[in-house]
Motif scaffolding. Structure first.
Motif, short mmCIF file in Angstrom:
data_model
loop_
_atom_site.label_atom_id
_atom_site.label_comp_id
_atom_site.label_asym_id
_atom_site.label_seq_id
_atom_site.Cartn_x
_atom_site.Cartn_y
_atom_site.Cartn_z
N LEU A 157 40.54 32.57 50.41
CA LEU A 157 39.52 33.62 50.55
C LEU A 157 39.96 34.89 49.84
O LEU A 157 39.18 35.50 49.09
N ALA A 158 41.20 35.29 50.03
CA ALA A 158 41.70 36.51 49.39
C ALA A 158 41.73 36.36 47.88
O ALA A 158 41.37 37.29 47.14
N PHE A 159 42.14 35.19 47.40
CA PHE A 159 42.18 34.94 45.96
C PHE A 159 40.79 35.06 45.34
O PHE A 159 40.60 35.75 44.33
N LEU A 160 39.81 34.39 45.94
CA LEU A 160 38.46 34.43 45.38
C LEU A 160 37.84 35.82 45.51
O LEU A 160 37.15 36.29 44.59
N GLU A 161 38.06 36.48 46.64
CA GLU A 161 37.51 37.83 46.80
C GLU A 161 38.10 38.78 45.76
O GLU A 161 37.41 39.64 45.23
N SER A 162 39.38 38.61 45.43
CA SER A 162 39.99 39.46 44.41
C SER A 162 39.42 39.19 43.02
O SER A 162 39.52 40.02 42.13
N ALA A 163 38.80 38.02 42.86
CA ALA A 163 38.18 37.65 41.58
C ALA A 163 36.69 37.97 41.56
O ALA A 163 35.98 37.57 40.63
N GLY A 164 36.18 38.65 42.59
CA GLY A 164 34.79 39.07 42.58
C GLY A 164 33.84 38.21 43.39
O GLY A 164 32.63 38.41 43.33
#
Length: 196
Positions: free
Chosen positions: A163-170
């Motif tokens: 979740l954190a990875f994808l959220e950091s990618a927008g």
């Protein structure tokens, strides 16, 4: 290091990478019984067959499997600390991650303009090297070329790292969720991003 389209000879490595990643990532929030069923020998045979079909005969031209690779260092040039338990021949590459995508199938989205990131996994021994970002960027490049403007994906609500990875990618949650019965309820949330 790089990303390329998966080939038939990658099926074993793709399957192994999926199993190893699931065991590592899902162990913190998934009940042991279902996780063992998803990653045991019988399941591995099923996944191998499904990856073979996905790579060699995808359902549509808009379905793809991509792999992240690292170059295999010839044994004479590597130290024991650099060796991997899955060595390859000299001057070859080793699959260390995978991504798959296709038109989205959820009933509330338009599959002609919305794609789904079906899988994004990196071998636990090869994380923190940019493979996930490279896979995600290559996926988006292919999806744009195929005319998609939106991408969705389903993530376990307790998979905080993804979740954190994808959220950091927008990416962001779009309000859709579902609950799987895996001996106890396991919630998934849908994330969305615009790529047009």
């Amino acid at each position: 290091m790089g990303v390329r389209t998966a080939r038939l000879e990658d099926v074993e490595a793709v399957t192994s990478t999926q199993i190893r990643a699931w065991k590592f990532v899902y162990r913190d929030f998934m009940p042991l019984g279902p996780l063992e069923q998803m990653t045991g020998p019988a399941a591995e045979k099923l996944w191998r067959r499904q990856w073979d079909e996905a790579i060699t005969t995808p359902p549509t031209p808009r379905h793809r499997v991509l792999v992240a690779v690292e170059q295999v260092i010839p044994e004479s040039e590597s130290s024991p600390a650099e060796e991997d338990e899955r060595p390859g021949p000299p001057d070859s590459d080793r699959v260390v991650g995978l991504a798959s995508h296709g038109p989205a199938e959820d009933p509330d989205v338009n599959p002609s303009t919305t794609a789904e990131l079906l899988t994004l996994l990196v071998d636990p021994n090869h994380t923190r090297r940019g493979h996930g970002s490279r896979l995600l960027n290559a996926t988006v490049d292919h999806l744009r070329d195929d005319g998609f403007s939106t991408v969705v994906t389903w993530v376990f609500a307790d998979n905080h790292a993804m979740l954190a990875f994808l959220e950091s990618a927008g990416w962001g949650e779009d309000g859709a969720d579902r609950v799987l019965d895996m001996g106890r309820p396991i919630r998934m949330v849908r994330l969305r991003t615009e790529i047009g």
